[in-house]
Design a protein around this motif. Structure first.
Motif: not given
Length: 333
Positions: A288, A94, A92, A74, A84, A77, A80, A82
């Protein structure tokens, strides 16, 4: 200038370190807490899954690995950008947060501004009318309202204004199909905003009142009164100026405190904001989504404390002098 740059670098390092430790703590606790994250992703179908299907589903979501390995995956990711996908919303995280962030910003932002302004005015009024009828009345009402739990006050207002009188809506941020109607949004904001303000207003007004009363006992106030200044002039021109640094730093720390209040209010009023997402992600084990929400909330708490410290140092010359002595910029004697 050099010392300020070093100071800013230290604060940034502390902030990053605190968020990193918070991510480890939230990640570990959420994995160890009881509950089935597969139910969030697959719903009631998880009850009909065989053992092999459950193992395959857990492997697909990366839940069969050890907790340290899951965290490392996690974290790689997250570096970068990401974070999840949401198990519940299948998109996503976000994007999920972006859809709700504006509503919380509207509720929390308006609540913070109203609390800041009204507590300042109430604190001035009570200090000006110390021990008079209006001061005692405001203190009594403020003490009562500040002791009422926010969830109970929310239910009381819903019962009175939504159920009995039918004047205001009891849930949501707008009526379906009227997202762009400003008047409809205002009507939906009245009850939750009232609870947010009443839940925090008197606490900060009372602190400012006491701080102003401490200033009125100083010698310079007697000198100002001898020069012919009225009580309100002394309060605004002298006492408030000296109490303002501590008040500003106090309100900076209040940022996460008020945000926590909006989370409770959003849950009770079914207001589609970040607070509702926090409750749903914790309830349905949406790992996530819970991680990113916890990091954002933690970052806000850390930012509020850093801002309060910076304001104190900027506005209070005594703290600036003390820091310069500690860093060796000036000798102690």
């Amino acid at each position: 200038m050099k010392q300020d740059i070093i100071r800013a670098g230290e604060l940034i390092i502390k902030c990053i370190g605190s968020i990193f430790l918070l991510s480890i703590l939230v990640f570990t606790i959420s994995r160890l807490a009881p509950g089935d994250p597969l139910r969030s992703y697959y719903g009631d179908r998880v009850e009909k899954m065989s053992v092999e299907e459950r193992e395959l589903a857990e492997e697909r979501l990366g839940l069969r690995e050890s907790i340290p390995l899951q965290y490392m995956r996690w974290f790689a990711g997250a570096l970068h950008g990401d974070f999840g996908i949401s198990y519940k919303y299948k998109m996503d995280v976000k994007e999920v947060i972006a859809m709700r962030f504006g509503n919380t910003l509207l509720l929390g932002g308006l609540g913070f501004v109203l609390i800041f302004v009204l507590s300042l005015l109430l604190g001035l009024l009570c200090a000006w009318k110390e021990e008079k009828a209006i001061d005692r009345t405001i203190c009594m009402i403020g003490t009562v309202t500040s002791c009422i739990p926010e969830f109970w006050l929310s239910l009381l207002l819903i019962l009175l204004f939504a159920v009995c009188l039918g004047w205001l809506p009891s849930a949501g941020a707008y009526t379906i199909g009227r997202e762009t109607d400003l008047g409809d949004r205002v009507r939906h904001l009245i009850l939750p905003l009232t609870v947010v303000v009443l839940g925090h207003l008197w606490y900060y007004a009372y602190l400012l009142r006491n701080r102003l009363l401490e200033e009125t006992r100083q010698d310079y106030v007697l000198l100002a009164r001898m020069k012919g200044l009225s009580g309100m002039q002394v309060l605004c021109q002298h006492c408030l100026r000296n109490a303002l640094p501590s008040y500003l730093s106090m309100m900076a720390i209040a940022l996460p405190h008020i945000l926590g209040g909006t989370y409770v209010v959003e849950t009770v009023f079914s207001y589609p904001g970040i607070g509702t997402l926090v409750y749903e992600s914790a309830r349905f084990k949406d790992y996530n989504l819970l991680m990113l929400l916890s990091l954002l909330t933690g970052a806000l708490v850390i930012f509020g404390n850093m801002l309060a410290q910076m304001l104190n140092e900027r506005l209070d010359p005594r703290m600036r002098a003390e820091r310069r002595v500690k860093t060796g910029e000036v000798p102690r004697w």
